[in-house]
Motif scaffolding. Structure first.
Motif, PDB file in Angstrom:
ATOM      1  N   ALA A 180      98.606 -31.624  44.887  1.00  0.00           N
ATOM      2  CA  ALA A 180      98.260 -30.264  44.497  1.00  0.00           C
ATOM      3  C   ALA A 180      99.538 -29.417  44.487  1.00  0.00           C
ATOM      4  O   ALA A 180     100.228 -29.362  45.505  1.00  0.00           O
ATOM      5  CB  ALA A 180      97.236 -29.666  45.474  1.00  0.00           C
ATOM      6  N   PRO A 181      99.848 -28.790  43.339  1.00  0.00           N
ATOM      7  CA  PRO A 181      99.172 -28.870  42.047  1.00  0.00           C
ATOM      8  C   PRO A 181      99.193 -30.298  41.493  1.00  0.00           C
ATOM      9  O   PRO A 181      99.977 -31.132  41.915  1.00  0.00           O
ATOM     10  CB  PRO A 181      99.987 -27.933  41.151  1.00  0.00           C
TER      11      PRO A 181
ATOM     12  N   GLN B   8     106.392 -21.263  48.527  1.00  0.00           N
ATOM     13  CA  GLN B   8     106.526 -22.053  47.308  1.00  0.00           C
ATOM     14  C   GLN B   8     106.221 -21.181  46.093  1.00  0.00           C
ATOM     15  O   GLN B   8     105.355 -20.303  46.151  1.00  0.00           O
ATOM     16  CB  GLN B   8     105.557 -23.240  47.343  1.00  0.00           C
ATOM     17  N   THR B   9     106.958 -21.434  45.016  1.00  0.00           N
ATOM     18  CA  THR B   9     106.731 -20.728  43.758  1.00  0.00           C
ATOM     19  C   THR B   9     106.466 -21.741  42.656  1.00  0.00           C
ATOM     20  O   THR B   9     107.197 -22.729  42.527  1.00  0.00           O
ATOM     21  CB  THR B   9     107.943 -19.863  43.372  1.00  0.00           C
ATOM     22  N   TYR B  10     105.409 -21.511  41.874  1.00  0.00           N
ATOM     23  CA  TYR B  10     105.090 -22.387  40.746  1.00  0.00           C
ATOM     24  C   TYR B  10     105.132 -21.585  39.457  1.00  0.00           C
ATOM     25  O   TYR B  10     104.726 -20.412  39.411  1.00  0.00           O
ATOM     26  CB  TYR B  10     103.703 -23.012  40.921  1.00  0.00           C
ATOM     27  N   ALA B  11     105.633 -22.231  38.409  1.00  0.00           N
ATOM     28  CA  ALA B  11     105.639 -21.639  37.075  1.00  0.00           C
ATOM     29  C   ALA B  11     104.769 -22.501  36.167  1.00  0.00           C
ATOM     30  O   ALA B  11     104.793 -23.737  36.256  1.00  0.00           O
ATOM     31  CB  ALA B  11     107.059 -21.568  36.531  1.00  0.00           C
TER      32      ALA B  11
ATOM     33  N   LEU C 262     105.544 -26.445  37.091  1.00  0.00           N
ATOM     34  CA  LEU C 262     106.783 -26.861  37.757  1.00  0.00           C
ATOM     35  C   LEU C 262     106.992 -26.040  39.014  1.00  0.00           C
ATOM     36  O   LEU C 262     106.537 -24.898  39.126  1.00  0.00           O
ATOM     37  CB  LEU C 262     107.987 -26.760  36.810  1.00  0.00           C
ATOM     38  N   SER C 263     107.666 -26.647  39.963  1.00  0.00           N
ATOM     39  CA  SER C 263     108.006 -25.987  41.216  1.00  0.00           C
ATOM     40  C   SER C 263     109.354 -25.305  41.030  1.00  0.00           C
ATOM     41  O   SER C 263     110.353 -25.963  40.750  1.00  0.00           O
ATOM     42  CB  SER C 263     108.075 -27.008  42.350  1.00  0.00           C
TER      43      SER C 263
ATOM     44  N   GLU D 228     114.927 -18.829  44.749  1.00  0.00           N
ATOM     45  CA  GLU D 228     115.892 -17.842  44.267  1.00  0.00           C
ATOM     46  C   GLU D 228     115.837 -17.646  42.752  1.00  0.00           C
ATOM     47  O   GLU D 228     116.580 -16.844  42.191  1.00  0.00           O
ATOM     48  CB  GLU D 228     117.312 -18.245  44.682  1.00  0.00           C
ATOM     49  N   SER D 229     114.976 -18.399  42.083  1.00  0.00           N
ATOM     50  CA  SER D 229     114.913 -18.284  40.627  1.00  0.00           C
ATOM     51  C   SER D 229     114.367 -16.916  40.223  1.00  0.00           C
ATOM     52  O   SER D 229     113.537 -16.322  40.910  1.00  0.00           O
ATOM     53  CB  SER D 229     114.031 -19.383  40.038  1.00  0.00           C
TER      54      SER D 229
END
Length: 353
Positions: A236-237, A302-305, A318-319, A323-324
């Protein structure tokens, strides 16, 4: 020692076949989790082990004894249900000790064993309360205590945390893991939540349409799924799936050649799978799979796009690095890690390079 042996188990309801030839061995002391989507047969399989459903064909063995037609009370199992199923008019102590009372044990022995179980589950101060005075987590502990006190060969859990809120589910997962470590007992646990499966299991059994798709340790299934179903269900995801082909011995994923050291044969690669954490963001002019950022999901740690990509119905997940500075509308390139790609043939079976 094999504590549970399932051999060619089938279950039908008229013309409907819900379990289609299941074979499985569970070792003594093992924690095994059955996972799969709703209607896959995992709960039916658990109920057959418990004796609550008849077996259409095949055999069930517990501790070397064939129990296929044995009554549930004589199988030396204990079951914890999704609903707590506590007697509302009885105290916690009476609920836990009720099975022993029916067995005719002396009151002193029942009291001693109830005390031992209460100490194990840290519910000693609750023994004189009735269920309506307990929280959901406390009621679940009482239900587990009622199972423990019978000292069964196998514990069966049927989605025991489904009725709890998210925070309490995390707490109770930890409690069940601690309980298994303390007791060293054989446990079979059914859930549709693959996070529970990954965090609790020694081995996971993935069910789909009445069959076992794969059996293995959690990270084995995560890193080496046997087919597309397992690859998509565990994690997950979920894993991203992209069209793939082999050209001149090189793997091409959604039109983009992937640089790797493995020679690929043109023997049926049709789909490539890549997990969100194995995609690297690159400037679109540097190549990779090109797409437009549709949504950014920031979850704290965590950040997902989610990236819309021409030719695909579903966005690529995508993970993203913390800092993105990604924002919706950005055009990006996505480069898959070549050594983390999973490749599947036209039947959805994993193939290697």
């Amino acid at each position: 020692m094999t504590q549970l042996a399932l051999r060619s188990i089938r279950k039908t309801y008229g013309a409907l076949e819900v379990i289609r030839g299941v074979d499985l061995d569970v070792a003594e002391g093992e924690f095994v989790v059955f996972v799969g989507p709703s209607g896959c047969g995992k709960s039916t399989m658990l109920r057959m082990i418990a004796g609550l459903e008849d077996v259409t064909d095949g055999t069930i063995g517990i501790a070397g004894r064939d129990v296929t037609t044995t009554a549930p009370a004589k199988r030396e199992i204990a079951m914890v249900f999704q609903s707590y199923a506590l007697f509302p008019h009885m105290t916690v102590a009476e609920n836990i000790g009720f099975g022993l009372k029916l067995s005719g044990l002396p009151k002193a022995e029942i009291s001693r064993r109830v005390g031992d179980v209460a100490n194990t589950l840290q519910i000693g101060p609750l023994l004189e309360l009735v269920p309506r005075e307990l929280s959901g987590g406390q009621r679940q502990r009482v239900a587990i205590g009622r199972a423990i006190i019978r000292q069964p060969k196998i514990f069966l859990f049927d989605e025991p945390l489904s009725n709890l809120d998210a925070a309490l589910r995390v707490q109770m997962r930890l409690e069940i893991a601690r309980l298994h470590a303390r007791l060293g007992a054989t446990m079979i646990y059914v859930t549709h939540d693959q996070t529970e499966a990954m965090t609790l299991a020694d081995r996971i059994v993935v069910f789909n349409k009445g069959r076992i798709e794969q059996v293995g340790a959690p990270m084995e299934l995560y890193e080496r799924p046997a087919n597309i179903f397992v690859a998509g269900f565990i994690g997950a995801p979920a894993m991203n799936f992209l069209p793939a082909s082999v050209e001149d011995g090189h793997l091409v994923v959604h039109g983009v050649p992937v640089q790797n050291t493995r020679p690929w044969s043109a023997s049926g690669a049709t789909t490539a799978g890549i997990r969100p954490e194995h995609l690297t963001i690159v400037p679109p002019e540097q190549g990779g799979i090109r797409g437009r950022v549709e949504l950014i999901e920031r979850l704290g740690a965590q950040t997902y796009a989610y990236v819309e990509t021409p030719g695909l119905n579903d966005p690529i997940t995508l993970s993203a690095p913390d800092e993105s500075n990604l924002a919706a509308g950005d055009i990006v390139g996505m480069q898959p890690a070549a050594d983390k790609l999973h490749v599947f043939d036209a039947n959805g079976v994993a193939i290697s390079g």
